[in-house]
Design an enzyme around this catalytic site. Structure first.
Site, PDB file in Angstrom:
ATOM      1  N   CYS A   1      26.593  31.741  -9.362  1.00 51.62           N
ATOM      2  CA  CYS A   1      25.535  30.748  -9.174  1.00 51.62           C
ATOM      3  C   CYS A   1      26.143  29.361  -9.314  1.00 51.62           C
ATOM      4  CB  CYS A   1      24.425  30.960 -10.197  1.00 51.62           C
ATOM      5  SG  CYS A   1      23.069  29.781 -10.079  1.00 51.62           S
TER       6      CYS A   1
ATOM      7  N   HIS B   1      18.860  35.425  -0.061  1.00 49.92           N
ATOM      8  CA  HIS B   1      18.717  33.987   0.159  1.00 49.92           C
ATOM      9  C   HIS B   1      18.668  33.716   1.665  1.00 49.92           C
ATOM     10  CE1 HIS B   1      20.805  34.491  -3.701  1.00 49.92           C
ATOM     11  NE2 HIS B   1      20.307  33.333  -4.071  1.00 49.92           N
TER      12      HIS B   1
ATOM     13  N   ASP C   1      14.728  27.425  -4.055  1.00 50.43           N
ATOM     14  CA  ASP C   1      15.708  26.758  -4.904  1.00 50.43           C
ATOM     15  C   ASP C   1      15.376  25.279  -4.941  1.00 50.43           C
ATOM     16  OD1 ASP C   1      17.971  25.849  -6.259  1.00 50.43           O
ATOM     17  OD2 ASP C   1      19.274  27.292  -5.272  1.00 50.43           O
TER      18      ASP C   1
ATOM     19  N   CYS D   1      21.738  24.148  -4.085  1.00 48.83           N
ATOM     20  CA  CYS D   1      22.311  25.501  -4.117  1.00 48.83           C
ATOM     21  C   CYS D   1      23.828  25.462  -3.918  1.00 48.83           C
ATOM     22  CB  CYS D   1      21.658  26.410  -3.091  1.00 48.83           C
ATOM     23  SG  CYS D   1      22.098  28.154  -3.305  1.00 48.83           S
TER      24      CYS D   1
END
Length: 333
Positions: free
Chosen positions: A91, A225, A250, A254
């Protein structure tokens, strides 16, 4: 107060997206690598993720990270990334949040003007270079795992029978990338429900028809995603709405999505090495990306991305679980 467990946390946000950094209370998760620890966590400890990410302690777009001892000698900390959708291999916004927390809490030796932190993640070693002024983290540049284009101009049939064309790329997670115009929708937050529904419909089609699998780690699989590009997006400045499983946007630009987008643009011959790329989120915040070199992933051409952004600490907390709490794993609404 009575509690079955006590979880220590430092909360932050990275360009609008939360990262709840768990600094204590979990213990060392079994596994010889962070990839193995991720699998063990998903199979045996997922209740901790839902407790921290779901309501009432979290919310529908909550995200976090659990600090662990590193499993490799060249890393300072191990990290497991958790969010409402699951336990991620990597992430980007979470890495920026973790690095900021480690510096501003003094959990790593702080060096000015740059403190370098090496993080052991399930996707591989990630380096964070933290710009520091007077003890404060003013920016973080993460050197991400090798990223690559999986496919260009792949087609998917949506549940309503329409066919759309998308690109698929990997930047620590898999991303379907396509113009929002493919759904005849405006890039406007007033239409967020329709935009989110469009992203989720493509996500479902990708996973039903041809779900991606990382060639070196089969536990990294599936597309969770979808990067929906705004009109006018280019290889210099791109804007997008990022739809994420099971149904949220998000808030940050990102980090792994920026890496995947740069890999896609490079595969199309539009983004060369050593050129800045600004990637803007649905709420208008931005990361700056750059490709610094090339690599290979299981024989596939790949690129080496960096992503720069900033995080801010928002609070500290101890999260408890009363033995009589009717929601020991939280809940989703």
């Amino acid at each position: 107060m009575r509690s079955k467990l006590v979880l220590h946390a430092v909360d932050s946000h990275t360009e609008g997206m939360p990262t709840r950094v768990i600094t204590g209370g979990v213990g060392t998760i079994p596994g010889a690598t962070m990839a193995e620890r991720r699998v063990h966590f998903m199979n045996h400890l997922d209740r901790l993720r839902t407790l921290l990410m779901y309501e009432p302690r979290g919310h529908a777009a909550m995200s976090g990270a659990i600090l662990q001892p590193a499993t490799r000698p060249d890393a300072d900390y191990g990290v497991l990334f958790i969010e409402v959708s699951g336990c991620l291999p990597m992430c980007g916004h979470g890495t920026i949040g973790v690095a900021t927390v480690l510096v501003e809490t003094g959990m790593v030796p702080v060096v000015e003007p740059v403190t370098t932190i090496r993080l052991d993640t399930p996707a591989g070693l990630v380096t964070a270079e933290v710009a520091v002024e007077n003890g404060a983290a003013t920016a973080v540049t993460l050197r991400n795992v090798p990223s690559y284009s999986v496919a260009l101009d792949r087609k998917a049939t949506l549940p309503d029978g329409r066919t759309v064309t998308y690109d698929l790329a990997y930047g620590g997670n898999f991303y379907a990338i396509l113009p929002l115009a493919a759904f005849d929708l405006p890039f406007d937050r007033a239409h967020k429900a329709e935009i989110l529904a469009a992203g989720l419909s493509l996500m479902a089609a990708v996973n039903a028809e041809e779900p991606p699998v990382h060639p070196e780690d089969p536990t990294i699989t599936g597309c969770h995603h979808v990067q929906l590009l705004a009109p006018g997006s280019t290889a210099e400045h791109s804007r997008h709405a990022m739809a994420i499983h099971p149904g949220w946007f998000d808030r940050s630009p990102c980090g792994t999505g920026t890496s995947a987008r740069m890999a896609q643009l490079h595969a199309r011959g539009e983004l060369p090495l050593d050129q800045d790329f600004v990637n803007e989120s649905f709420i208008g915040t931005a990361f700056t990306g750059r490709l610094t070199g090339t690599a290979e992933v299981a024989g596939r051409p790949a690129v080496l991305p960096t992503v720069t952004g900033r995080a801010w600490i928002t609070g500290t907390a101890q999260y408890l679980l009363d033995p009589t709490d009717p929601f020991p794993g939280g809940f989703l609404l």
